[in-house]
Enzyme design. Structure first.
Site, PDB file in Angstrom:
ATOM      1  N   GLU A 188      41.740 119.310 -21.166  1.00 30.79           N
ATOM      2  CA  GLU A 188      42.165 119.099 -22.545  1.00 30.79           C
ATOM      3  C   GLU A 188      42.201 120.387 -23.381  1.00 30.79           C
ATOM      4  OE1 GLU A 188      40.107 115.911 -24.497  1.00 30.79           O
ATOM      5  OE2 GLU A 188      40.495 114.481 -22.902  1.00 30.79           O
ATOM      6  N   GLU A 391      40.750 110.757 -17.100  1.00 31.02           N
ATOM      7  CA  GLU A 391      39.739 110.147 -17.973  1.00 31.02           C
ATOM      8  C   GLU A 391      40.348 108.958 -18.674  1.00 31.02           C
ATOM      9  OE1 GLU A 391      37.816 112.545 -20.958  1.00 31.02           O
ATOM     10  OE2 GLU A 391      37.546 114.209 -19.546  1.00 31.02           O
TER      11      GLU A 391
HETATM   12  C1  FCB Z   1      37.620 113.519 -23.908  1.00 31.56           C
HETATM   13  C2  FCB Z   1      36.730 114.577 -23.290  1.00 31.56           C
HETATM   14  C3  FCB Z   1      35.481 114.031 -22.664  1.00 31.56           C
HETATM   15  C4  FCB Z   1      34.874 112.914 -23.485  1.00 31.56           C
HETATM   16  C5  FCB Z   1      35.910 111.866 -23.778  1.00 31.56           C
HETATM   17  C6  FCB Z   1      35.385 110.673 -24.534  1.00 31.56           C
HETATM   18  O1  FCB Z   1      38.371 114.075 -24.932  1.00 31.56           O
HETATM   19  O2  FCB Z   1      37.442 115.293 -22.309  1.00 31.56           O
HETATM   20  O3  FCB Z   1      34.588 115.096 -22.477  1.00 31.56           O
HETATM   21  O4  FCB Z   1      34.313 113.429 -24.630  1.00 31.56           O
HETATM   22  O5  FCB Z   1      36.957 112.442 -24.511  1.00 31.56           O
END
Ligand code: FCB
Length: 486
Positions: A188, A391
């Site tokens: 990210e 994620e």
């Molecule tokens: C993302 C991050 C991760 C966590 C999730 C909820 O943006 O990559 O580390 O904080 O959100």
């Protein structure tokens, strides 16, 4: 190795109503990767152990008022010392791949120069445990814990940081290249650049829009340089990065709202996909931001490096965005206060609105259709690249019940809905190759400290005891069956 968790996960599906042998109606392809994700600063703790240097998140979290309740990365969930137990939990759950990040300041405490052998040894042990457990390691090189020594020299807005990142990649390649096939350079970069240097809600907490754009470019340059380094001498290595793209929808079809959405989309999504997939920054972005920067930080040859083909692309998705050009005509209850708007450089006049949908515990609206849009769009932008959800998950206020279990049906519904969308994307031809749930464990949720629990495994922060939540048992069942019931 401690075995304290074993009784809780010996039969993860013991209480599920589905027949463990049943053929799932929503079946994922053979070889689909079922994973779980974490990040170094969020779980490891031991922030001063064995020669680790400070990171920007150590400094930031030690600064009063930056993180809720003054929480810091110590002891987090003590994964640095309990990693073997955590690997065992994953093995019991049948998880096939573990996406974790390497703490740069454990390896190069000063950001570059002297290598800290003890830091390498920790990840050596972790890798060996994973491989022994039959779990494929998916390391990420950078999940936001920049060595403080590099921030002291200017951080990501400085070009040299990209070269230090490549130096770090070389150290990891030389030590772990024999055991790691799937490498991810960045997690990210949008958060690292824009939350860290424009909005200031993340480390290092700076509020300088021009610096944030330079940071975004140098993160991409670091990705390009590190990609070349990681590929050297290993023909079967696969390199990619993880983007948190989201869909930015106009509140109405009025031209002004559509224009607001275009601008927000440029600085949220296309600022990365343009350089990565087309080898150039979008022309409209350059125009929109001309008053903030002339993009003079882009040097000849940078974009060729940045746009080197990827082997895989990771997508993190939680919630969509809706924007309006004006507050006029918008239900006041739908106008978002606070939020991330400072991170949307050049969009100070854009109004962020809610869709009025149900929210998770952290306040993020739930809309799995946004994930579908993101996946389909990215597949068109980088055709032929294997795609993974790196994620996806939800925070809720979990409690350990009198039965010593954590019943978290809302998290199950969230993950279930998003997995079904991934399957829809597959049916539409998107090359989805895997799904990693965020997160394996409850952990330090950045500026929210320990107030938000995202794990499919509960952690008691007093005792560090792990308990697999109902969602973890449910996920283990999905993994074993390779799909979901109809
Ligand atoms: C993302 C991050 C991760 C966590 C999730 C909820 O943006 O990559 O580390 O904080 O959100």
């Amino acid at each position: 190795m401690t075995q304290s968790h074993v009784s809780t996960v010996a039969d993860p599906t013991a209480d599920t109503e589905t027949d463990p042998g049943a053929d799932p109606a929503v079946r994922f392809p053979e070889g689909f990767v079922w994973g779980a994700s974490t990040a170094s600063f969020q779980i490891e703790g031991s922030t001063t152990a064995d020669g680790r240097g400070p990171s920007i998140w150590d400094t930031f979290s030690a600064t009063p008022g930056k993180v809720l309740n003054g929480d810091t990365g110590d002891p987090a969930v003590d994964h640095y010392r309990r990693y073997a137990e955590d690997v065992e939990i994953m093995r019991d759950m049948g998880i096939g791949a573990y996406r974790f990040s390497v703490a740069w300041p454990r390896i190069l405490p000063e950001g570059g120069g002297a290598v800290n052998r003890a830091g390498l040894d920790f990840y050596d042990r972790l890798l060996d445990n994973l491989l022994e457990a039959g779990i494929t390691p998916w390391p990420t090189l950078y999940h936001w814990d920049l060595p403080q020594a590099l921030e002291d020299k200017g951080g990501w807005p400085e070009r040299d940081t990209a070269f230090r990142f490549a130096e770090y990649a070389e150290v990891l390649r030389d030590r772990f290249g024999d055991r790691v096939r799937d490498w991810t350079t960045l997690n990210e970069p949008w958060c690292a650049a824009f939350l860290g240097y424009a909005d200031g809600v993340h480390a290092p907490g700076r509020r300088d829009p021009a610096a944030a754009l330079a940071a975004a470019h140098h993160l991409l340059l670091g990705h390009g340089l590190a990609t070349a380094v990681l590929r050297e001498g290993g023909s079967d290595r696969r390199v990619g990065l993880t983007l948190n793209q989201t869909t930015v929808r106009p509140y109405t079809t009025a031209p002004a709202d559509v224009a607001a959405a275009r601008r927000a989309d440029a600085v949220r999504n296309r600022v990365f996909t343009g350089p990565l997939f087309q080898g150039r920054y979008p022309a409209d972005l350059l125009d929109d931001l001309a008053a903030i920067t002339d993009f003079g930080f882009v040097h000849d040859g940078d974009l060729e490096l940045v746009s080197a083909p990827l082997d895989h692309l990771g997508v993190n998705y939680y919630t969509p965005e809706w924007v309006s050009a004006t507050t006029e005509g918008v239900d006041p209850a739908r106008i978002e206060s606070g939020g991330d708007t400072g991170a949307f450089v050049g969009c100070d006049d854009v109004v962020f609105v809610s869709q009025g949908l149900p929210r998770t515990g952290i306040g993020w609206e739930i809309d799995a259709t946004g994930l579908y849009e993101v996946l389909v769009r990215l597949a068109a932008e980088c055709p032929g690249v294997d795609m993974y959800v790196h994620e996806n998950g939800a925070a809720y206020e979990d409690e350990v019940g009198p039965d010593d279990r954590v019943h978290d049906p809302d998290r199950v519904s969230y993950i279930d809905a998003h997995l079904r969308i991934v399957h829809e994307a597959l049916k539409a031809g998107v090359p989805m190759r895997g799904y990693f749930v965020w997160s394996l464990l409850d952990n330090f949720e950045w500026a929210w400290g320990y107030s938000q629990r995202f794990g499919v495994v509960h952690v008691d922060y007093e005792t560090q005891r792990r308990r697999v939540k109902d969602s973890g048992r449910w996920y283990a069942d999905v993994v074993r069956k390779g799909g979901l019931p109809g």
